[in-house]
Every structure is written in C-alpha cells, then in structure tokens.
Design a protein around this motif. Structure first.
Motif, mmCIF file in Angstrom:
data_model
loop_
_atom_site.group_PDB
_atom_site.id
_atom_site.type_symbol
_atom_site.label_atom_id
_atom_site.label_comp_id
_atom_site.label_asym_id
_atom_site.label_seq_id
_atom_site.Cartn_x
_atom_site.Cartn_y
_atom_site.Cartn_z
ATOM 1 N N MET A 44 31.721 44.064 -90.221
ATOM 2 C CA MET A 44 31.308 43.141 -89.189
ATOM 3 C C MET A 44 32.439 43.000 -88.172
ATOM 4 S SD MET A 44 30.197 39.193 -89.686
ATOM 5 C CE MET A 44 28.540 39.003 -89.108
ATOM 6 N N ALA A 45 32.094 43.171 -86.897
ATOM 7 C CA ALA A 45 33.093 43.097 -85.829
ATOM 8 C C ALA A 45 33.488 41.647 -85.593
ATOM 9 C CB ALA A 45 32.539 43.699 -84.550
ATOM 10 N N ARG A 46 34.761 41.441 -85.343
ATOM 11 C CA ARG A 46 35.273 40.106 -85.070
ATOM 12 C C ARG A 46 35.458 39.958 -83.570
ATOM 13 N NH1 ARG A 46 38.585 38.143 -90.049
ATOM 14 N NH2 ARG A 46 38.701 36.314 -88.723
ATOM 15 N N LEU A 47 35.174 38.771 -83.075
ATOM 16 C CA LEU A 47 35.370 38.487 -81.661
ATOM 17 C C LEU A 47 36.846 38.251 -81.382
ATOM 18 C CD1 LEU A 47 32.453 35.974 -80.982
ATOM 19 C CD2 LEU A 47 32.549 38.375 -80.355
#
Length: 68
Positions: free
Chosen positions: A1-4
């Motif tokens: 999951m990509a982190r902001l």
C-alpha cells in the motif's frame, strides 16, 4: 500500500478546508437572503463575511505553498 507524502497530506487538508469553508459560506449566504428575522439576518451576514475572510486566507496560504 502506497503511503502519502507529507506534501500530499498537506495539499489534501488545505483543499478539504477550502471546500468546507466555501460550503459554509454558501449556506450562510443563503440563510442571510432567506430569513425574515432581522437579528438572524445580521448574524448570518457576519458568519458569511467571516467565512469569506477564511476563504481568502486559505487561498493565500495555498498560493504561498504552491497548492493548486
């Protein structure tokens, strides 16, 4: 999951704050123009002007931070 990134989070927060303040301003503007009671009309007008001021402040800060 990509982190902001912190920049993305900041951009989203400012955009959300601007959207909510614009909705608030529209609501108070509508109420100012529809209520009959002079005291309420005056109160909603003050709220409308305050929201307008907040919108200007948010836009200025967004411009300073290069948020579009």
């Amino acid at each position: 999951m990509a982190r902001l990134t912190e920049q993305e989070i900041q951009n989203n927060i400012f955009k959300k704050a601007l959207d909510r303040e614009m909705l608030r301003q529209a609501k108070y503007n509508y109420l100012t123009n529809t209520v009959k009671d002079k005291r309420l009309k005056k109160l909603f007008k003050v709220f409308d002007m305050t929201a307008t001021s907040h919108i200007a402040e948010l836009k200025q800060e967004m411009q300073n931070l290069d948020i579009k």
